[in-house]
Structure formats: structure tokens, C-alpha cells
Design a protein around this motif. Structure first.
Motif, mmCIF file in Angstrom:
data_model
loop_
_atom_site.group_PDB
_atom_site.id
_atom_site.type_symbol
_atom_site.label_atom_id
_atom_site.label_comp_id
_atom_site.label_asym_id
_atom_site.label_seq_id
_atom_site.Cartn_x
_atom_site.Cartn_y
_atom_site.Cartn_z
ATOM 1 N N SER A 186 -12.332 -7.720 -5.560
ATOM 2 C CA SER A 186 -13.802 -7.626 -5.645
ATOM 3 C C SER A 186 -14.258 -6.484 -6.562
ATOM 4 O O SER A 186 -15.446 -6.338 -6.843
ATOM 5 C CB SER A 186 -14.392 -7.453 -4.243
ATOM 6 N N ILE A 187 -13.305 -5.662 -7.038
ATOM 7 C CA ILE A 187 -13.646 -4.565 -7.973
ATOM 8 C C ILE A 187 -13.598 -5.131 -9.396
ATOM 9 O O ILE A 187 -12.629 -5.818 -9.753
ATOM 10 C CB ILE A 187 -12.619 -3.405 -7.857
ATOM 11 N N PRO A 188 -14.599 -4.874 -10.239
ATOM 12 C CA PRO A 188 -14.542 -5.379 -11.621
ATOM 13 C C PRO A 188 -13.245 -4.932 -12.296
ATOM 14 O O PRO A 188 -12.872 -3.751 -12.182
ATOM 15 C CB PRO A 188 -15.752 -4.724 -12.296
ATOM 16 N N PRO A 189 -12.540 -5.844 -13.000
ATOM 17 C CA PRO A 189 -11.225 -5.519 -13.586
ATOM 18 C C PRO A 189 -11.228 -4.238 -14.429
ATOM 19 O O PRO A 189 -10.274 -3.455 -14.364
ATOM 20 C CB PRO A 189 -10.902 -6.745 -14.440
ATOM 21 N N SER A 190 -12.276 -3.990 -15.180
ATOM 22 C CA SER A 190 -12.290 -2.806 -16.062
ATOM 23 C C SER A 190 -12.349 -1.502 -15.260
ATOM 24 O O SER A 190 -12.117 -0.423 -15.805
ATOM 25 C CB SER A 190 -13.478 -2.890 -17.008
ATOM 26 N N ARG A 191 -12.662 -1.592 -13.976
ATOM 27 C CA ARG A 191 -12.771 -0.369 -13.152
ATOM 28 C C ARG A 191 -11.568 -0.171 -12.224
ATOM 29 O O ARG A 191 -11.530 0.770 -11.447
ATOM 30 C CB ARG A 191 -14.062 -0.409 -12.319
ATOM 31 N N ARG A 192 -10.594 -1.058 -12.319
ATOM 32 C CA ARG A 192 -9.440 -0.954 -11.399
ATOM 33 C C ARG A 192 -8.410 0.033 -11.938
ATOM 34 O O ARG A 192 -7.271 -0.327 -12.241
ATOM 35 C CB ARG A 192 -8.804 -2.335 -11.207
ATOM 36 N N LYS A 193 -8.833 1.302 -12.093
ATOM 37 C CA LYS A 193 -7.947 2.323 -12.678
ATOM 38 C C LYS A 193 -7.747 3.454 -11.690
ATOM 39 O O LYS A 193 -8.716 4.009 -11.181
ATOM 40 C CB LYS A 193 -8.577 2.868 -13.957
ATOM 41 N N LEU A 194 -6.490 3.809 -11.463
ATOM 42 C CA LEU A 194 -6.179 4.856 -10.479
ATOM 43 C C LEU A 194 -5.629 6.107 -11.148
ATOM 44 O O LEU A 194 -4.744 6.023 -12.004
ATOM 45 C CB LEU A 194 -5.112 4.370 -9.502
ATOM 46 N N VAL A 195 -6.154 7.262 -10.729
ATOM 47 C CA VAL A 195 -5.522 8.549 -11.046
ATOM 48 C C VAL A 195 -5.108 9.136 -9.703
ATOM 49 O O VAL A 195 -5.955 9.394 -8.850
ATOM 50 C CB VAL A 195 -6.488 9.487 -11.785
ATOM 51 N N THR A 196 -3.803 9.313 -9.492
ATOM 52 C CA THR A 196 -3.323 9.809 -8.197
ATOM 53 C C THR A 196 -2.556 11.111 -8.367
ATOM 54 O O THR A 196 -2.254 11.513 -9.494
ATOM 55 C CB THR A 196 -2.393 8.783 -7.502
ATOM 56 N N PHE A 197 -2.266 11.744 -7.236
ATOM 57 C CA PHE A 197 -1.635 13.052 -7.317
ATOM 58 C C PHE A 197 -0.149 12.960 -7.663
ATOM 59 O O PHE A 197 0.319 13.571 -8.602
ATOM 60 C CB PHE A 197 -1.829 13.827 -6.011
ATOM 61 N N HIS A 198 0.614 12.197 -6.882
ATOM 62 C CA HIS A 198 2.032 12.010 -7.240
ATOM 63 C C HIS A 198 2.305 10.521 -7.412
ATOM 64 O O HIS A 198 1.479 9.678 -7.091
ATOM 65 C CB HIS A 198 2.970 12.729 -6.268
ATOM 66 N N ASP A 199 3.478 10.203 -7.934
ATOM 67 C CA ASP A 199 3.739 8.842 -8.406
ATOM 68 C C ASP A 199 4.139 7.900 -7.253
ATOM 69 O O ASP A 199 5.246 7.381 -7.226
ATOM 70 C CB ASP A 199 4.846 8.908 -9.469
ATOM 71 N N ALA A 200 3.202 7.676 -6.325
ATOM 72 C CA ALA A 200 3.529 6.890 -5.125
ATOM 73 C C ALA A 200 3.013 5.454 -5.189
ATOM 74 O O ALA A 200 3.368 4.646 -4.346
ATOM 75 C CB ALA A 200 2.942 7.582 -3.894
#
Ligand SMILES: [Zn+2]
Length: 316
Positions: free
Chosen positions: A205-219
Motif C-alpha cells: 500500500s506504500i507508493p513504490p517510489s517511497r519504499r526506501k529504507l535507511v536502517t542502523f545495521h544490516d538486518a
């Protein structure tokens, strides 16, 4: 016989000695109940009525609890809220390890720093069950570059694989409970399948162009791949290593150029760097859970739903 009769006569036939003997027995019982004297041998026999299971991570311990229910007493080696990748066991943990009748590892390198201590402290003959074994194809490529990343459980389909392995391992250690483990696993896998469908629907349900994650560690690579997100940035490139000034600058640049609106910290890390980057970029900071449960997120199911809510809130 004479020696025995003489001993019996001299030791037991006066009320005084009877009292002495009773006192000695009472003292032993008191000491034993206070934990001062161990009446347990140093063998690999199960140490009580319940099977004692030890998992390395709290997330895995929760899965073992769901399958074992009241037949199994479950503990985790890495305490809630602690970073798994840099955790060092203490002598106190050796006791937990020695008591375990079965030990659950994630595998894929995650337990390498803990392995020496665990193998040194565990009782002989206790099985170590590696939950990620058989989850990924042994040959060929899965089409991703995530093969060395241990965080399989964040893709619910792999969590189901873990649960199947937990069910089989508990049935081997405690065959009398096999039917119960089978029934508990079936119920739990049903809930996990429902969770998997829910996450799929929610993320789509999230627009594809906004499905971007910045996370703390590579989990999150397996999670991202399963549910259609893209990891565009990480603070920790490898566990226990602080990012350089250059890496921080690059991450800030990526966040700007990708148009990221929210970045995600994890409770077991000090998130100061990411908070500073977010403040400079004027974007939100939110939280995701990965390796460690805590009092806000006490189970795997709750953890996954919490993460999805935070992703919807942050990216939609
Ligand atoms: Zn991790």
C-alpha cells in the motif's frame, strides 16, 4: 556382617546418634535447597521435568517458547535489548549453558563469537540445532547478495522454516511431547502465514517510489526482498565498527538524493549519528526491531507488526 552389626550398634542404637544423623540430613537438605550443594550429577541427563532450552537470541527463544509451551523452559543467552553481534558471555552465562538440554543457534556466522564459550560450558551430548540450516538453497544463487547475512528470520517464510526445525528438534529431545510440539507448531505456523500475508498487503500500500529504507545495521535485506522494499543506506557497515566521517557524509548525501523521509534506528544501538544526520536533513527518526526483543515488543509476532506500523507511518 559383624562389622556392619557393630557399626549399627555403636552408631544408631542411641537416641543421641539418631538425633545427630537427623541433624546431618536436615543440614544437607537445607544446603541443597539453598543451592549450596548440588545433588545433580555432572552428566547430560535433563535437569528437571521440563526440557531446558537455550536460544542465542531472544527472537529465537520466543519461537521455541511458542512450540514448547508448558513442556519447555526457554532462556536466551543474549539478554533482551543487547546487541547480538558484539555480545560477550559472562561466567554467569556458563551456568545457563550447562543446564540446557538443547541449544538453538541461528547459524550463518551469527554465533561465531559465542561458539567457544557455549561449546566449553555445555554438557556432553546436548544437541546444537542450527535453525537456518536448509533454509537457503545450498547450490546456485538465490539472485541476491545476501547469502552471508544471518538475519533470515525477518522474512516470515524463513521464520516458518525455523519453527519446523524447532518442532523436530524438541520431538527428538523429548519424544513424549512430539504430538504437542506438532500441534503447537501447526497453530503458530498458521499465525505466521497470516502475518506474512498482512505484511505483504501493508507494504504494497506504500507508493513504490517511497519504499526506501535507511536502517542502523544490516538486518533487513531478506525482509526488504520479501516485501518489496529497497535498502538505500546503513549506518553500521559491519557490527561493532563506528562509521567514518566520510561514510557519514555519504549516507547524508544518499538520504537527500533518494528523497528518504524517515530513517530507522534500532533500540540496541546508540543512534546519535543517525539522529544528527536526520536533524540536518530535516527528516524523521523512527525505530525498527531486528535481533533483540524487549518489554515493548515481547514476541516475534508483536515485533514484526510493530515494524510494519512504523514503516507505514514513516514511508506512506
Ligand atoms: Zn543483527
Amino acid at each position: 556382617m559383624d562389622i556392619y552389626r557393630n557399626f549399627k550398634k555403636t552408631f544408631c542404637e542411641t537416641w543421641y546418634h539418631k538425633l545427630c544423623l537427623a541433624t546431618v540430613i536436615s543440614v544437607i537438605l537445607v544446603l541443597a535447597s539453598a543451592g549450596c550443594v548440588s545433588l545433580e550429577g555432572r552428566t547430560a541427563q535433563p535437569t528437571g521435568n521440563k526440557v531446558k532450552a537455550l536460544a542465542t537470541l531472544s527472537v529465537l527463544a520466543d519461537m521455541v517458547r511458542e512450540v514448547g509451551k508448558e513442556r519447555v523452559e526457554v532462556g536466551s543467552l543474549v539478554p533482551v535489548g543487547r546487541d547480538t553481534h558484539t555480545f560477550q558471555p559472562t561466567p554467569r552465562d556458563s551456568l545457563k549453558i550447562r543446564e540446557a538440554d538443547v541449544i538453538f543457534f541461528n547459524g550463518m556466522g551469527l554465533e561465531v563469537p559465542l561458539e567457544g564459550v557455549i561449546k566449553g560450558a555445555m554438557r556432553k551430548g546436548v544437541p546444537i540445532v542450527v535453525l537456518s540450516d536448509g533454509a537457503l538453497p545450498q547450490e546456485g544463487n538465490t539472485g541476491t547478495d545476501t547469502e552471508d547475512n544471518p538475519h533470515l528470520w525477518l522474512d516470515v517464510r524463513y521464520a516458518i522454516h525455523y519453527v519446523e526445525r524447532i518442532r523436530d528438534a524438541l520431538a527428538t529431545v523429548d519424544p513424549k511431547g512430539a504430538a504437542e510440539y506438532e500441534a503447537n507448531a501447526r497453530t503458530y505456523i498458521g499465525e505466521l502465514r497470516e502475518l506474512d500475508r498482512y505484511i505483504e498487503r501493508a507494504i504494497s500500500s506504500i507508493p513504490p517510489s517511497r519504499r526506501k529504507l535507511v536502517t542502523f545495521h544490516d538486518a533487513f535485506p531478506y525482509f526488504a526482498e520479501r516485501y518489496g522494499l529497497e535498502i538505500v543506506g546503513l549506518v553500521l557497515k559491519s557490527p561493532g565498527r563506528e562509521p567514518s566521517a566520510r561514510e557519514v557524509a555519504e549516507l547524508a548525501e544518499t538520504i537527500k538524493s533518494e528523497g528518504v523521509s524517515t530513517v530507522y534506528t534500532e533500540p540496541q544501538f546508540n543512534a546519535q549519528i543517525l539522529e544528527l544526520i536526520a536533524r540536518d536533513a530535516g527528516i524523521r527518526v523512527s525505530t525498527l526491531y531486528s535481533d533483540a526483543l524487549d518489554e515493548n515488543v515481547p514476541t516475534y509476532l508483536v515485533m514484526m507488526k510493530y515494524n510494519v506500523e512504523k514503516i507505514l507511518e514513516g514511508l506512506k
